[in-house]
Design a protein around this motif. Structure first.
Motif, PDB file in Angstrom:
ATOM      1  N   SER A  29      44.066 -11.890  50.107  1.00  0.00           N
ATOM      2  CA  SER A  29      45.348 -12.526  49.843  1.00  0.00           C
ATOM      3  C   SER A  29      45.513 -13.752  50.739  1.00  0.00           C
ATOM      4  O   SER A  29      45.339 -13.668  51.957  1.00  0.00           O
ATOM      5  N   ASP A 133      51.520  -8.559  52.317  1.00  0.00           N
ATOM      6  CA  ASP A 133      50.566  -9.322  51.505  1.00  0.00           C
ATOM      7  C   ASP A 133      49.793  -8.415  50.563  1.00  0.00           C
ATOM      8  O   ASP A 133      49.565  -8.756  49.398  1.00  0.00           O
ATOM      9  N   LYS A 137      50.107  -9.056  46.536  1.00  0.00           N
ATOM     10  CA  LYS A 137      49.089 -10.069  46.292  1.00  0.00           C
ATOM     11  C   LYS A 137      48.949 -10.435  44.818  1.00  0.00           C
ATOM     12  O   LYS A 137      48.454 -11.504  44.487  1.00  0.00           O
ATOM     13  N   TYR A 248      42.944 -18.337  42.092  1.00  0.00           N
ATOM     14  CA  TYR A 248      44.238 -18.396  42.773  1.00  0.00           C
ATOM     15  C   TYR A 248      45.166 -19.431  42.140  1.00  0.00           C
ATOM     16  O   TYR A 248      46.378 -19.327  42.246  1.00  0.00           O
TER      17      TYR A 248
END
Length: 313
Positions: A29, A133, A137, A248
């Motif tokens: 993450s 996180d 995530k 991402y």
């Protein structure tokens, strides 16, 4: 630099690198642990070590010490292939703010909390940020639209062909695209109408875009089934492929809209819908939107120049 300051730099650098590696490779993450708590620690921990010794030192000097820590960490990150220079530069405003807060926090609470409690507090905060996180995530991947518009002095019918497939764009002059950020080169299309496949070719590869709406000459919509990495990351020592380059940032779909203003004037807009899984989203969204607007402008201005030139000939 005396032994105490060397200790502060060394302990903080090792601790921070461990946290960064834990967040990126174990939790997988890019979130609060990496971009909030780790920079905070860079400011807090060396300040705490110096102040704990009883040494009198001003806040500006402590912040300068935290910058030395940052320099050491950047060098280590580059050497172990964890990250590249461009993303470090993009992160630097957030890092510096968190470092400053860390230095100020150390000075503020040093006389109110025992050293043992401070150590325990840092450990607890590390677990809290890690847990946050890990549990979030995959959340908050909101589909975000970004639209850029130009006005072209040409009839709407002349613009359509350039929208669906445009020729090679001149090399960019913008500094942004000289840093390794991927930018569009040209676009080609196979087929016609809904179901045709458009290929928007970037410096790192091609976006594969099946056409979902073909409303000539006013609207072209497409989904994105494949996309290249968003940049060539710069590292002075090695070729690198940090994890954040894959998955991402995802472009999900796009659309061109053409609106006739008059017989020889057309409004052309391009929209990209994307998801972003790097946090804090409010910070990274600023960078993402800026980059996407720049990419849109490169394409739209190319179409504008081509069609206006052919119209006046």
């Amino acid at each position: 630099m005396n032994k105490l300051k060397l200790k502060a730099v060394g302990v903080t650098s090792i601790s921070t690198i461990f946290l960064l590696a834990f967040g990126i490779y174990f939790i997988e993450s890019y979130g609060a642990l990496v971009f909030i708590f780790s920079p905070f620690l860079m400011g807090f921990l060396p300040s705490y070590i110096i102040l704990k010794s009883g040494e009198k030192i001003k806040k500006r000097a402590l912040f300068f010490l935290s910058l030395q820590v940052l320099g050491v960490i950047i060098m280590i990150i580059l050497l172990i292939k964890m990250e590249g220079l461009i993303c470090i530069l993009m992160t630097s405003p957030l890092i510096l703010i968190c470092q400053w807060i860390g230095v100020g926090s150390a000075m503020m609470i040093m006389n109110r909390v025992t050293p043992k409690n401070i150590n325990l507090l840092l450990i607890i905060l590390g677990f809290v940020f890690s847990g946050f996180d890990y549990s979030n995530k995959e959340s908050n991947q909101i589909l975000t639209p970004i639209t850029t518009t130009v006005v072209i002095n040409a009839p709407i019918e002349k613009i359509w062909d350039e929208v669906i497939a445009f020729g090679t764009i001149a090399e960019p002059e913008e500094l942004l695209f000289k840093t390794g950020i991927s930018y569009p080169i040209n676009a080609k299309i196979k087929g016609e109408g809904v179901g045709a496949i458009r290929y928007c070719n970037f410096t790192t590869g091609s976006f594969v875009e099946p056409i979902t709406k073909w409303e000539k000459p006013t609207k072209l919509s497409f989904s994105v089934t494949s996309q290249p990495t968003p940049m060539h990351e710069l590292n002075p020592f090695w070729e690198i492929q940090p994890p954040h380059l894959n998955g991402y940032f995802l472009s999900k779909k796009g659309e061109f809209n053409l609106k006739s203003i008059s017989a020889y004037k057309t409004e052309l807009s391009g929209t990209t819908w994307y998801t972003l899984n790097i946090k804090p989203v409010f910070y990274w969204g600023i960078w993402t939107n800026y980059i996407l607007h720049s990419i849109h402008e490169r394409v739209l201005n190319h179409i504008k120049q081509k069609t206006e030139a052919s119209t006046t000939m």
